[in-house]
Design a protein around this motif. Sequence first.
Motif, PDB file in Angstrom:
ATOM      1  N   SER A 405      47.316  33.899  31.834  1.00 19.53           N
ATOM      2  CA  SER A 405      46.770  35.228  31.571  1.00 19.53           C
ATOM      3  C   SER A 405      45.312  35.343  31.995  1.00 19.53           C
ATOM      4  O   SER A 405      44.760  36.441  32.072  1.00 19.53           O
ATOM      5  CB  SER A 405      46.894  35.571  30.080  1.00 19.53           C
ATOM      6  N   ARG A 406      44.672  34.204  32.274  1.00 17.56           N
ATOM      7  CA  ARG A 406      43.260  34.214  32.672  1.00 17.56           C
ATOM      8  C   ARG A 406      43.064  33.978  34.162  1.00 17.56           C
ATOM      9  O   ARG A 406      41.924  33.901  34.625  1.00 17.56           O
ATOM     10  CB  ARG A 406      42.493  33.134  31.894  1.00 17.56           C
ATOM     11  N   LEU A 407      44.148  33.841  34.935  1.00 16.10           N
ATOM     12  CA  LEU A 407      44.038  33.468  36.339  1.00 16.10           C
ATOM     13  C   LEU A 407      44.794  34.441  37.232  1.00 16.10           C
ATOM     14  O   LEU A 407      45.944  34.787  36.958  1.00 16.10           O
ATOM     15  CB  LEU A 407      44.593  32.049  36.547  1.00 16.10           C
ATOM     16  N   THR A 408      44.147  34.884  38.309  1.00 16.26           N
ATOM     17  CA  THR A 408      44.825  35.655  39.347  1.00 16.26           C
ATOM     18  C   THR A 408      44.389  35.116  40.704  1.00 16.26           C
ATOM     19  O   THR A 408      43.295  34.540  40.844  1.00 16.26           O
ATOM     20  CB  THR A 408      44.495  37.159  39.278  1.00 16.26           C
ATOM     21  N   VAL A 409      45.250  35.301  41.710  1.00 12.97           N
ATOM     22  CA  VAL A 409      44.926  34.859  43.070  1.00 12.97           C
ATOM     23  C   VAL A 409      45.084  36.044  44.006  1.00 12.97           C
ATOM     24  O   VAL A 409      45.989  36.864  43.859  1.00 12.97           O
ATOM     25  CB  VAL A 409      45.830  33.690  43.506  1.00 12.97           C
ATOM     26  N   HIS A 410      44.196  36.116  44.999  1.00  9.35           N
ATOM     27  CA  HIS A 410      44.153  37.286  45.868  1.00  9.35           C
ATOM     28  C   HIS A 410      43.847  36.864  47.301  1.00  9.35           C
ATOM     29  O   HIS A 410      42.840  36.178  47.549  1.00  9.35           O
ATOM     30  CB  HIS A 410      43.067  38.260  45.409  1.00  9.35           C
ATOM     31  N   VAL A 411      44.704  37.263  48.243  1.00  5.10           N
ATOM     32  CA  VAL A 411      44.445  37.071  49.663  1.00  5.10           C
ATOM     33  C   VAL A 411      44.081  38.428  50.246  1.00  5.10           C
ATOM     34  O   VAL A 411      44.881  39.366  50.232  1.00  5.10           O
ATOM     35  CB  VAL A 411      45.661  36.464  50.388  1.00  5.10           C
ATOM     36  N   LEU A 412      42.854  38.534  50.734  1.00  8.30           N
ATOM     37  CA  LEU A 412      42.344  39.783  51.287  1.00  8.30           C
ATOM     38  C   LEU A 412      42.456  39.731  52.805  1.00  8.30           C
ATOM     39  O   LEU A 412      42.041  38.739  53.417  1.00  8.30           O
ATOM     40  CB  LEU A 412      40.882  39.996  50.879  1.00  8.30           C
ATOM     41  N   GLU A 413      43.008  40.726  53.413  1.00 10.10           N
ATOM     42  CA  GLU A 413      43.122  40.781  54.870  1.00 10.10           C
ATOM     43  C   GLU A 413      42.052  41.707  55.406  1.00 10.10           C
ATOM     44  O   GLU A 413      41.995  42.887  55.044  1.00 10.10           O
ATOM     45  CB  GLU A 413      44.519  41.249  55.275  1.00 10.10           C
ATOM     46  N   ALA A 414      41.160  41.170  56.277  1.00 11.41           N
ATOM     47  CA  ALA A 414      40.034  41.975  56.744  1.00 11.41           C
ATOM     48  C   ALA A 414      39.458  41.390  58.022  1.00 11.41           C
ATOM     49  O   ALA A 414      39.587  40.187  58.293  1.00 11.41           O
ATOM     50  CB  ALA A 414      38.958  42.044  55.678  1.00 11.41           C
TER      51      ALA A 414
END
Length: 487
Positions: A405-414
């Motif tokens: 509940s305290r962790l998220t992962v994000h791949v940003l395309e830019a």
Amino acid sequence: MAKPSRNRPLIATGAELDGFTIGECVHRGGMATLWSVAHPGINVPLLMKIPRVSEGEDPAAIVSFEMEQMILPRLAGPHVPGCFGTGDFGRQPYVVIERIPGTTLYDRLSDLPIPYEEARVIGGKIATALADLHRQNVIHHDIKPSSIMFRPSGECVLIDFGLSHHNLLPDLLQEEFRLPYGTAPYMAPERLLGVRNDPRSDLFSLGVLLYFFTTGERPFGEGETLRGMRRRLWRDPHPPRKLKTDYPSWLQEIVLRCLEIEPVWRHPTASQLAFELAHPEQIKLTARSERQTHDPLSTVWRRRFNRGLTQPRPKSDLAAQLASGPIVAVALDTAEGAGLLNESLRKAAEQILATLPSARLACLNVLKLGRITLDKTLDEQGNNKHIDRLVALRHWASPLQLDESRLTVHVLEAIDPASAILEFVEVNHVDHVVIGARQNSLARALLGSVSARVAAEAGCTVTVVRPPRLAAMHGQEETEAGAVRNG
């Protein structure tokens, strides 16, 4: 408490008061009236708010107006109306504020229930406004549809601060009255115990609003007596999924967490609630998300006779509470050869999180796109690059042993990694960025460092971590902890 003078100037259309020319009366409420006003030195539309202080009026109206006069001039930003003047009770009490175009969220009641996605967006904007308000040492204590407006640019604006608590000012309502003041359907349980300095009370009210706007029914009914309201100290509302079978699990998880009886069971901060509403696909689902029945009688009785739930609690420190639950973002490089730097980043993150038990960690990676080339989604081995990086981020975070509940992962395309990171930081109200400084290279010399730009432009604390080989030149592995503080 200040006493109004019997010789106040007459408020009427065309009259002038302290340079403000009074126009028409635009609203007559139970505790105050609103008049349109103009001032030659102010170019924005204005409203003058005047309390009702005639014989027989509720004395709480005067006290709440005094609170609003103290608090409004100290607030700033897009989520509150600008304040342009106040008048004291010795002559004529008033407060002049910016007139926000449009109507309050109260006008949407005829549309209920609204679509889940629309409720998610609205809830996220309100949570963002609350986070900004809490950072300014203020708890609103009257979050409801009629206290919420939206600027033409989209930002939520909170109005009506007469019941608010300012952490650095005297709380006149607390000092002069023993009964809790507020709007019964939206009042948090701890308010019934005299607790007015916990910002999570506003999250409870937002949970009530989300429940109401997505189901069309109030979680605790309509009008309630004070005795009836005390039931919320030991009784949960019916789960939304009992009322609407298509209710999303992620939304029920959020709503029921907001409506938890104990503040500590809710989201730690409004910023973290806004973050979850912005990323519903990454919400950690618990038993709350699928619940379809009321809490069992055994649970009700246990709460009913648990003195910890029904007795007043010690006061908490608003600033310390907010500081213990920041959003921390770590920008990682998954390219070959970045292992040593990523290990240093993990050590830095571990040190930061060790003292912040309620912090949320967001792991970021930027999948760089070409400016003119057609980018492929698969690598040379036929694997999806986006998915591979998500897996790599979770693998990097696994040694930290954080609750999901305290962790998220994000791949940003830019195309521009620095811009992508800065946009994520701004949109998600990140409090602290941890980013690595790559070793010297020709590309870095010509184009500039991503970490340097993030450190220079991010509106939050930035920690730049050096890889071991660079640090070794200084005789030790080091980080520039808290190297930059912007905003």
